[in-house]
Write an enzyme that holds these catalytic residues in place. Structure first.
Site, short mmCIF file in Angstrom:
data_model
loop_
_atom_site.label_atom_id
_atom_site.label_comp_id
_atom_site.label_asym_id
_atom_site.label_seq_id
_atom_site.Cartn_x
_atom_site.Cartn_y
_atom_site.Cartn_z
N GLU A 19 -0.45 -5.17 -54.43
CA GLU A 19 0.92 -5.09 -53.91
C GLU A 19 1.96 -5.61 -54.90
OE1 GLU A 19 1.05 -5.85 -49.34
OE2 GLU A 19 -0.60 -7.02 -50.17
N SER A 155 -0.33 -4.26 -46.80
CA SER A 155 0.31 -2.96 -46.99
C SER A 155 -0.59 -1.79 -46.59
CB SER A 155 0.79 -2.78 -48.43
OG SER A 155 1.95 -3.56 -48.66
N TYR A 225 6.89 2.35 -47.95
CA TYR A 225 7.79 2.14 -49.09
C TYR A 225 8.48 3.39 -49.59
CZ TYR A 225 5.18 -2.16 -48.69
OH TYR A 225 4.60 -3.29 -48.20
N ARG A 264 5.88 -13.11 -40.24
CA ARG A 264 6.04 -11.87 -39.46
C ARG A 264 4.70 -11.52 -38.83
NH1 ARG A 264 5.99 -7.52 -43.04
NH2 ARG A 264 3.99 -6.97 -42.14
N ASP A 266 2.43 -8.61 -36.88
CA ASP A 266 2.33 -7.17 -36.63
C ASP A 266 1.58 -6.99 -35.32
OD1 ASP A 266 3.61 -6.85 -39.03
OD2 ASP A 266 1.78 -6.49 -40.17
N GLU A 279 -2.08 -8.99 -37.01
CA GLU A 279 -2.14 -9.95 -38.12
C GLU A 279 -0.78 -10.62 -38.26
OE1 GLU A 279 -1.70 -8.94 -42.08
OE2 GLU A 279 -0.29 -7.34 -41.68
N ASN A 281 1.84 -12.49 -41.34
CA ASN A 281 2.10 -12.47 -42.78
C ASN A 281 2.90 -13.70 -43.17
OD1 ASN A 281 1.35 -9.48 -43.59
ND2 ASN A 281 2.34 -9.43 -41.59
N GLY A 285 7.30 -8.84 -46.36
CA GLY A 285 7.98 -7.97 -47.32
C GLY A 285 9.49 -8.07 -47.16
N1 LIG Z 1 -6.54 -2.49 -34.16
C1 LIG Z 1 -5.60 -1.62 -34.57
N2 LIG Z 1 -5.23 -0.60 -33.78
C2 LIG Z 1 -4.32 0.31 -34.16
N3 LIG Z 1 -3.71 0.28 -35.37
C3 LIG Z 1 -4.02 -0.72 -36.21
C4 LIG Z 1 -4.97 -1.72 -35.86
N4 LIG Z 1 -5.08 -2.58 -36.90
C5 LIG Z 1 -4.23 -2.14 -37.85
N5 LIG Z 1 -3.59 -1.02 -37.45
C6 LIG Z 1 -2.63 -0.22 -38.25
O1 LIG Z 1 -2.87 -0.48 -39.62
C7 LIG Z 1 -1.74 -1.12 -40.23
C8 LIG Z 1 -2.21 -2.21 -41.18
O2 LIG Z 1 -2.92 -3.20 -40.46
P1 LIG Z 1 -2.56 -4.73 -40.54
O3 LIG Z 1 -3.57 -5.44 -39.71
O4 LIG Z 1 -1.15 -4.96 -40.21
O5 LIG Z 1 -2.89 -5.08 -42.07
P2 LIG Z 1 -2.01 -5.06 -43.41
O6 LIG Z 1 -0.57 -4.84 -43.02
O7 LIG Z 1 -2.25 -6.43 -43.97
O8 LIG Z 1 -2.58 -4.00 -44.26
C9 LIG Z 1 -0.89 -1.62 -39.09
O9 LIG Z 1 0.47 -1.69 -39.47
C10 LIG Z 1 -1.18 -0.60 -38.00
O10 LIG Z 1 -0.40 0.58 -38.21
MG LIG Z 2 0.47 -5.59 -41.45
#
Ligand SMILES: Nc1ncnc2c1ncn2[C@@H]1O[C@H](COP(=O)(O)OP(=O)(O)O)[C@@H](O)[C@H]1O
Ligand SMILES: [Mg+2]
Length: 317
Positions: A19, A155, A225, A264, A266, A279, A281, A285
């Site tokens: 990243e 990301s 992005y 933040r 998610d 998750e 952060n 970003g």
């Molecule tokens: N259990 C889940 N169910 C549905 N979508 C998910 C799930 N986990 C992650 N995502 C999707 O994948 C993206 C990335 O996952 P995330 O856990 O936020 O990790 P990172 O942002 O660190 O890559 C999320 O923004 C979401 O769109």
């Molecule tokens: Mg995320």
């Protein structure tokens, strides 16, 4: 000039994670925003010359905007602590448990926030037991669709949605390309939101909830992005009680993970209006398309003023 800071502020951006480009964009934006308040700012990369540069001209405060490992796993902040340099953001131990998605999910779930059921697999276990039987067991326990992602990523790199059993092996390989441990979790269908938390007063507070609607359906690297590839709605188009539940979930995550200054979370809100924690952060970003600055703007706050406030707070702490 903002002379009360007692010296320049160093924004850390770049680093060697996948990243890197995102971090450089976050760093540029925050540096500009601070300069708008008369702060003297230098942006430094993380390489073999960093510690010498910090020692030669000691900054009053550091703002780490590094995404991915080192920046978010707490290692670099531990070095800043060792140097006695104040910085904006969470302490190393809180970063370590937050950056590891399954560790963070367990803590947040224990505090009463829903988090998708998951199985965590190291590459060695996967190889020793044999991919076929392991994946069959996971699929029969968690069902389909599934989300597969590296435990320590960002990301969406290495993350994929698995809708049929046939897609699972390739998704595992894609995630293992970004780390030795992979989390396979239940896919939660619904509305994706990002909830920014600002911890600049007595209590951490959630900023307006940002709804993320990627054109292609999945909020992957390109959707994040590329200007225009994702539509954002602030506040999210959700009922007031659901928005409040999202805010509560993010503040709970911030508090239970022991985070500081800014974070933040998610989340995905399912059809019943229940927020699921994906998750958190520690270095959200700050690019032109990132959700943290959008949430600040919706709250009537300005990135430079907020960052300067956190710099002052870091100096006082
Ligand atoms: N259990 C889940 N169910 C549905 N979508 C998910 C799930 N986990 C992650 N995502 C999707 O994948 C993206 C990335 O996952 P995330 O856990 O936020 O990790 P990172 O942002 O660190 O890559 C999320 O923004 C979401 O769109
Ligand atoms: Mg995320």
């Amino acid at each position: 000039m903002t002379s009360d800071l007692g010296g320049r502020v160093v924004v850390l951006a770049g680093g060697l994670s996948p990243e890197r480009d995102v971090s450089i964009r976050s760093g540029r934006r925050v540096a500009e925003a601070l300069r708008g308040h008369g702060v003297s700012v230098d942006t430094l990369d993380v390489d073999g010359s960093l510690l010498a540069a910090l020692a030669e001209d000691r900054p009053s405060c550091v703002v780490p905007l590094l995404h991915g490992a080192a920046g978010e796993d707490g290692a670099l902040r531990g070095v800043l602590d060792a140097l006695g340099l104040p910085y904006v953001g969470s302490r190393p131990s809180a970063c370590r448990s937050t950056f590891d998605k399954p560790v963070a999910s367990a803590a947040v779930r224990a505090a009463g926030v829903a988090a998708p059921e998951s199985v965590v697999l190291a590459a060695t276990t996967f190889r020793e037991l044999g991919a076929g039987p392991v994946l069959a067991a996971i699929e029969s326990s968690l069902g389909l669709p599934l989300m597969v992602k590296p435990t320590r990523g960002g990301s969406s790199l290495g993350a994929s949605v698995v809708r049929s059993a046939a897609e699972l092996p390739a998704a595992m390989m894609a995630a293992f390309a970004y780390g030795d441990i992979v989390v396979i979790e239940r896919y939660v269908a619904g509305t994706e939101v990002a909830v920014s938390v600002l911890d600049d007063g007595d209590e951490p507070r959630a900023l307006p909830v940002v709804e993320i609607a990627p054109d292609g359906g999945f909020y992957d690297y390109g959707a994040r992005y590329t200007a225009g590839a994702t539509e954002f709605f602030v506040p999210a188009r959700l009922p007031a009680d659901v928005l409040a539940a999202c805010a509560q979930a993010a503040v709970t995550a911030h508090s239970v993970l022991g985070l500081r200054h800014w974070s933040r979370s998610d989340l995905i809100v399912d059809a019943e209006g229940r927020p699921w924690f994906l998750e958190a952060n520690v270095a959200p970003g700050m690019t032109e398309t990132s959700t943290y600055p959008q949430a600040l703007a919706a709250a009537g706050l300005e990135l430079g003023a907020v960052t300067l406030g956190l710099v002052r707070r870091a100096l006082a702490e």
